[in-house]
Motif scaffolding. Structure first.
Motif, short mmCIF file in Angstrom:
data_model
loop_
_atom_site.label_atom_id
_atom_site.label_comp_id
_atom_site.label_asym_id
_atom_site.label_seq_id
_atom_site.Cartn_x
_atom_site.Cartn_y
_atom_site.Cartn_z
N LEU A 99 0.84 -1.19 0.00
CA LEU A 99 0.00 0.00 0.00
C LEU A 99 0.88 1.24 0.00
CD1 LEU A 99 -2.74 -0.74 2.71
CD2 LEU A 99 -3.14 -0.46 0.25
N ALA A 100 0.42 2.26 -0.69
CA ALA A 100 1.06 3.57 -0.62
C ALA A 100 -0.02 4.63 -0.41
CB ALA A 100 1.83 3.88 -1.91
N PHE A 101 0.26 5.56 0.49
CA PHE A 101 -0.61 6.71 0.70
C PHE A 101 0.23 7.97 0.49
CE2 PHE A 101 -2.61 3.45 3.42
CZ PHE A 101 -3.88 3.44 2.86
N HIS A 102 -0.22 8.80 -0.44
CA HIS A 102 0.45 10.06 -0.74
C HIS A 102 -0.48 11.18 -0.28
CE1 HIS A 102 2.03 12.98 -4.08
NE2 HIS A 102 2.51 13.29 -2.89
N VAL A 103 -0.16 11.76 0.86
CA VAL A 103 -1.00 12.77 1.50
C VAL A 103 -0.36 14.14 1.26
CG1 VAL A 103 -2.19 13.46 3.61
CG2 VAL A 103 -1.51 11.07 3.29
N ARG A 104 -1.15 15.09 0.75
CA ARG A 104 -0.63 16.43 0.43
C ARG A 104 -1.53 17.51 1.00
NH1 ARG A 104 -0.11 15.47 -5.97
NH2 ARG A 104 -1.66 13.87 -5.46
N ALA A 105 -0.92 18.64 1.34
CA ALA A 105 -1.67 19.80 1.81
C ALA A 105 -0.73 20.99 1.87
CB ALA A 105 -2.28 19.54 3.19
N HIS A 106 -1.27 22.14 2.22
CA HIS A 106 -0.45 23.33 2.46
C HIS A 106 0.10 23.35 3.87
CE1 HIS A 106 -1.50 24.63 -1.42
NE2 HIS A 106 -2.64 25.22 -1.15
N ARG A 107 -0.37 22.42 4.73
CA ARG A 107 0.08 22.37 6.12
C ARG A 107 0.44 20.94 6.50
NH1 ARG A 107 -4.85 25.17 9.23
NH2 ARG A 107 -4.14 23.61 10.77
N MET A 108 1.58 20.81 7.18
CA MET A 108 2.03 19.47 7.58
C MET A 108 1.12 18.84 8.62
SD MET A 108 3.94 16.87 7.34
CE MET A 108 5.33 17.32 6.29
N ASP A 109 0.50 19.65 9.50
CA ASP A 109 -0.33 19.04 10.54
C ASP A 109 -1.49 18.26 9.94
OD1 ASP A 109 -1.48 21.46 9.71
OD2 ASP A 109 -2.45 21.81 11.64
N LEU A 110 -2.05 18.75 8.83
CA LEU A 110 -3.14 18.05 8.18
C LEU A 110 -2.66 16.72 7.58
CD1 LEU A 110 -4.84 21.06 6.37
CD2 LEU A 110 -5.51 20.01 8.54
N CYS A 111 -1.51 16.76 6.94
CA CYS A 111 -0.94 15.52 6.38
C CYS A 111 -0.66 14.51 7.49
CB CYS A 111 0.37 15.83 5.65
SG CYS A 111 0.21 16.92 4.23
N PHE A 112 -0.09 15.00 8.58
CA PHE A 112 0.23 14.13 9.71
C PHE A 112 -1.03 13.48 10.28
CE2 PHE A 112 0.85 13.36 14.23
CZ PHE A 112 2.04 12.65 14.24
N GLU A 113 -2.10 14.27 10.42
CA GLU A 113 -3.33 13.74 11.01
C GLU A 113 -3.95 12.67 10.13
OE1 GLU A 113 -6.50 13.51 13.90
OE2 GLU A 113 -4.36 14.01 13.88
N VAL A 114 -3.99 12.88 8.82
CA VAL A 114 -4.52 11.86 7.93
C VAL A 114 -3.67 10.60 8.00
CG1 VAL A 114 -4.92 11.25 5.51
CG2 VAL A 114 -5.67 13.48 6.37
N ALA A 115 -2.34 10.76 7.96
CA ALA A 115 -1.46 9.60 8.03
C ALA A 115 -1.66 8.84 9.34
CB ALA A 115 0.00 10.04 7.89
N ARG A 116 -1.84 9.56 10.44
CA ARG A 116 -2.06 8.92 11.73
C ARG A 116 -3.36 8.13 11.74
NH1 ARG A 116 -4.08 10.08 17.05
NH2 ARG A 116 -5.05 12.02 16.35
N ARG A 117 -4.41 8.73 11.19
CA ARG A 117 -5.71 8.05 11.18
C ARG A 117 -5.68 6.80 10.30
NH1 ARG A 117 -8.34 9.62 15.66
NH2 ARG A 117 -8.36 11.90 15.85
N LEU A 118 -5.00 6.88 9.19
CA LEU A 118 -4.90 5.72 8.31
C LEU A 118 -4.16 4.58 8.98
CD1 LEU A 118 -4.03 7.53 4.95
CD2 LEU A 118 -6.19 6.40 5.49
#
Length: 318
Positions: A99-118
């Motif tokens: 599996l690969a998840f490529h999470v993008r945003a203008h803010r790292m906290d949003l990317c981090f939160e999605v990665a954590r939830r996944l």
């Protein structure tokens, strides 16, 4: 099934921050992983709702071995394990990835939160084998000091470049993703005069202007990554590369993130880089940048993830 032709958010403007996760899935029933993939878009919506306008997105890719476990479909035609490419001096290694998840945003906290939830949802089911937190570095430069992704298509051209069409309608709207982690020898690189660095890359460092073909070194990065079809049309990919690093550990690199409608385009570029065109004329950037991972994934259409086909050994809709 829902409309399977709606693409995931592959062709989006460059992000200021990204998290890439590569995971291997443990043996066991496929249902929990299928359910997580179906729910991933909802996780992104829930996190992004709290910070509108920050361009949060997540692309999910599936490796060849896991595909066979998840879906009672034949593999997409270009999906296989990443193939190692060995030249006389350098190797593009092949490393595990289901599996690969490529999470993008203008803010790292949003990317981090999605990665954590996944990863919470995948606890006990899968193991993270690579995690990279990428960042925008000045004006889209890599840690070698050059602008990265100048020729990457944008807008409608980017969509056309990455979107699978004209084959099995189940896969139309999908894409292929190749990821590689490159670690730089910044000491050796920075010891080069700027003019020699420009010869290695094939562009001017300050202006980002491509060096004319008549002056460009045949082993430059630009020369070996410019490929054409039999009619002379340039074959392109969408690059979403991100710099990463750890000051304390002294590790600095570029995470290559390449999307294409046909992985053979990326594979040909890698052959040119590592084997050479002609053989022996390898990409000189590899003398300063080492590939330490390499995985290939299919990025299914959004509808296929959210309303999946039967799992292997089952009939009818799940």
């Amino acid at each position: 099934m829902a409309d399977g032709n709606r693409s995931q958010a592959v062709a989006v403007p460059p992000a200021r921050a990204a998290v890439v996760l590569v995971l291997t899935v443990r043996p066991g029933p496929p249902d929990p992983v299928r359910e997580l993939l179906s729910d991933a878009a909802g996780i992104v919506r829930a996190v992004g709702f709290r910070a509108p306008g920050e361009a949060l997105s997540c692309v999910a890719g599936i490796g060849a071995d896991l595909w066979d476990r998840l879906y009672a479909l034949g593999r997409p035609p270009g999906l296989h394990r990443f193939r190692k490419v060995s030249g006389d001096r350098h190797t593009a290694v092949s490393t595990p990835g289901d599996l690969a998840f490529h999470v993008r945003a203008h803010r790292m906290d949003l990317c981090f939160e999605v990665a954590r939830r996944l990863t919470e949802r995948l606890s006990g089911l899968a193991d993270v084998v690579d995690e990279v937190h990428g960042f925008r570095y000045f004006d889209e430069r890599d840690l070698l000091g050059f602008v990265d992704g100048t020729e990457s298509p944008t807008g409608a051209e980017a969509v056309d470049t990455v979107r699978v069409t004209g084959g099995d309608p189940v896969f139309d709207g999908g894409s292929y993703l190749v990821v590689q982690k490159y670690v730089h020898d910044l000491g050796a690189w920075e010891a080069l005069p700027v003019e020699e660095q420009e010869r290695v890359i094939g562009r001017r460092k300050l202006s980002d202007i491509e060096i004319p073909d008549s002056e460009k070194a045949p082993d430059s990065h630009v020369a070996l990554n410019t490929i054409t079809d039999d009619d002379g049309n340039e074959l392109r990919i969408v690059r979403e590369n991100m710099p990463f690093g750890s000051v304390g550990e002294g590790v600095f690199g570029t995470y290559f993130i390449g999307y294409a409608s046909d992985p053979a385009v990326i594979e040909r570029m890698l052959h040119n880089m590592f084997v050479g065109d002609p053989p022996g004329n390898h990409d000189r950037i590899l003398d300063f940048s080492t590939a330490v991972t390499g995985s290939l994934f299919f990025v299914p259409p959004a509808g296929l993830l959210q309303d999946p086909p039967p799992a292997p050994g089952r009939g009818g809709e799940p």
